[in-house]
Write an enzyme that holds these catalytic residues in place. Sequence first.
Site, PDB file in Angstrom:
ATOM      1  N   HIS A  55      71.525  50.853  98.025  1.00  0.00           N
ATOM      2  CA  HIS A  55      70.864  51.665  98.840  1.00  0.00           C
ATOM      3  C   HIS A  55      69.178  51.320  98.824  1.00  0.00           C
ATOM      4  CE1 HIS A  55      73.812  54.646  97.740  1.00  0.00           C
ATOM      5  NE2 HIS A  55      73.980  54.629  99.170  1.00  0.00           N
ATOM      6  N   ARG A  66      80.425  55.843  93.880  1.00  0.00           N
ATOM      7  CA  ARG A  66      81.818  56.102  93.218  1.00  0.00           C
ATOM      8  C   ARG A  66      81.724  55.609  91.705  1.00  0.00           C
ATOM      9  NH1 ARG A  66      83.732  56.509  98.561  1.00  0.00           N
ATOM     10  NH2 ARG A  66      84.737  58.393  98.970  1.00  0.00           N
ATOM     11  N   MET A 106      74.776  58.873 101.616  1.00  0.00           N
ATOM     12  CA  MET A 106      75.369  60.082 101.427  1.00  0.00           C
ATOM     13  C   MET A 106      74.708  60.462  99.807  1.00  0.00           C
ATOM     14  SD  MET A 106      78.988  60.530 102.989  1.00  0.00           S
ATOM     15  CE  MET A 106      80.039  59.326 101.580  1.00  0.00           C
ATOM     16  N   GLU A 153      76.873  45.576 103.557  1.00  0.00           N
ATOM     17  CA  GLU A 153      78.212  44.629 103.844  1.00  0.00           C
ATOM     18  C   GLU A 153      79.290  45.151 103.009  1.00  0.00           C
ATOM     19  OE1 GLU A 153      77.148  40.576 104.126  1.00  0.00           O
ATOM     20  OE2 GLU A 153      76.710  40.785 106.244  1.00  0.00           O
ATOM     21  N   HIS A 190      71.454  53.994  94.700  1.00  0.00           N
ATOM     22  CA  HIS A 190      71.592  52.886  93.736  1.00  0.00           C
ATOM     23  C   HIS A 190      70.942  51.648  94.300  1.00  0.00           C
ATOM     24  CE1 HIS A 190      74.735  51.247  96.337  1.00  0.00           C
ATOM     25  NE2 HIS A 190      75.414  52.330  96.080  1.00  0.00           N
ATOM     26  N   GLN A 235      83.090  49.513 107.914  1.00  0.00           N
ATOM     27  CA  GLN A 235      82.210  50.581 108.704  1.00  0.00           C
ATOM     28  C   GLN A 235      81.098  50.004 109.493  1.00  0.00           C
ATOM     29  OE1 GLN A 235      80.552  54.274 106.451  1.00  0.00           O
ATOM     30  NE2 GLN A 235      78.954  52.661 105.938  1.00  0.00           N
TER      31      GLN A 235
HETATM   32  O1  PAF Z   1      78.248  54.477 104.040  1.00  0.00           O
HETATM   33  C1  PAF Z   1      78.140  55.790 103.789  1.00  0.00           C
HETATM   34  O2  PAF Z   1      77.165  56.169 102.933  1.00  0.00           O
HETATM   35  C2  PAF Z   1      78.282  56.627 104.969  1.00  0.00           C
HETATM   36  O3  PAF Z   1      79.614  56.329 105.250  1.00  0.00           O
HETATM   37  C3  PAF Z   1      77.427  57.019 105.887  1.00  0.00           C
HETATM   38  C4  PAF Z   1      76.840  55.818 106.879  1.00  0.00           C
HETATM   39  C5  PAF Z   1      76.029  57.342 105.321  1.00  0.00           C
HETATM   40  C6  PAF Z   1      77.859  58.208 106.895  1.00  0.00           C
HETATM   41  O4  PAF Z   1      78.078  59.401 106.648  1.00  0.00           O
END
Ligand code: PAF
Length: 279
Positions: A37, A187, A30, A148, A34, A153
Site C-alpha cells: 500500500h 491477509r 481496506m 498488480e 503494508h 481487480q
Molecule cells: O484491493 C482492495 O483493497 C479493495 O478491493 C478495494 C479496491 C479497496 C475496494 O474495496
Amino acid sequence: MKIIRCKSDLRQLTDAWTRAGEIIGVVPTMGALHAGHLSLVTTAKAQCNRVIVTLFVNPRQFTNPEDLANYPRTEDSDAVKLAPFNVDVLYIPDPSEMYPAGFATSISVSGVSAGLCGGARPGHFDGVTTVVAKLLLQTAGDAAFFGEKDFQQLQVVKRLALDLDLKTKIIGCPTIREDDGLAMSSRNLRLGEAARKLAPQVYVELSQTAAAIEQGASVPQELARASAALSAAGFGPIDYLELRSAANLAPLTHPDQPARLFVAAWLDGVRLIDNVAVG
Ligand code: PAF
C-alpha cells in the site's frame, strides 16, 4: 494528514482543490496497510498534488461472513504508518455513510470479471466495482492507484472507469513482495508460523511454471504439475491456477500473446492469490 469520515467534509476540500487546478490522487484500501500500500502512496505522491488514502472494509465484496469478521482492522496503526508520507487525507467512511438505508445500486462489470476470483467468489467484483465507483466519485480522484497483485481487480476497475466515463485514470503498480517472495497482503497477518514459512512456495511455483511455459513446455501439463506440487506441499484447496491473456484475461492454452499466470490457493484457512507475467 486530516482524518475525514464524512463525504460532505471531503467534498468541501476536493472542490477547493479542483477549483485550484490541483491533481487529486486516490489510493483505495481496506486498511491493514503494508509496504505494498505504501508503495502506491509513494507513486501517488510523485504524480499528484493531493493524495487521499481511503480506508473502508467493504462488506459488499466479502462472500464469506467469517472472512469479513476476521479481516484485520488496524485503523490507528494505519494512520501512524501513513504519517511520514504527507498524505493530505485519510478518508474512513462509516458503512452507513457508504451504504445508507435504502441503498439499492450495484455495478456489475462483465467479461474481465468472469472466472478466476470472479468464479471462486461470486458477487465479489460487483461489491468491488460498486464501492470503487463511489470512492472515486466521493474523492473526485483524477488518478487512482491499484496493485498488480490483484491483477483481475485492476482490469475490472479499468473497464469500470472506461465504461462509466469516470474522469479517474486507473494506474496499475507492481506487486511488492517480502524478501522470501511472498506477495504482500493484509491477509498474510492471519497465517500461522508454519504456514507463513510455506506461503512463499506459491511464488516459487508460479515463477518456475512461468519460466517453463516461456521455454515451450505444454501449458496444461505445467499447470497440472504446479497444482500437484502445491497440493503436495500442503496447500488446499486450490481455487485456480490458470494462464490468461494479460490484455483481456481470456483463458490461454498457448502463450501466443502477453500472458499472466494466476493462482489462488488456500493455506491455513487463508486464501492467497498471486500472479506473474509470462512472455
Ligand atoms: O484491493 C482492495 O483493497 C479493495 O478491493 C478495494 C479496491 C479497496 C475496494 O474495496
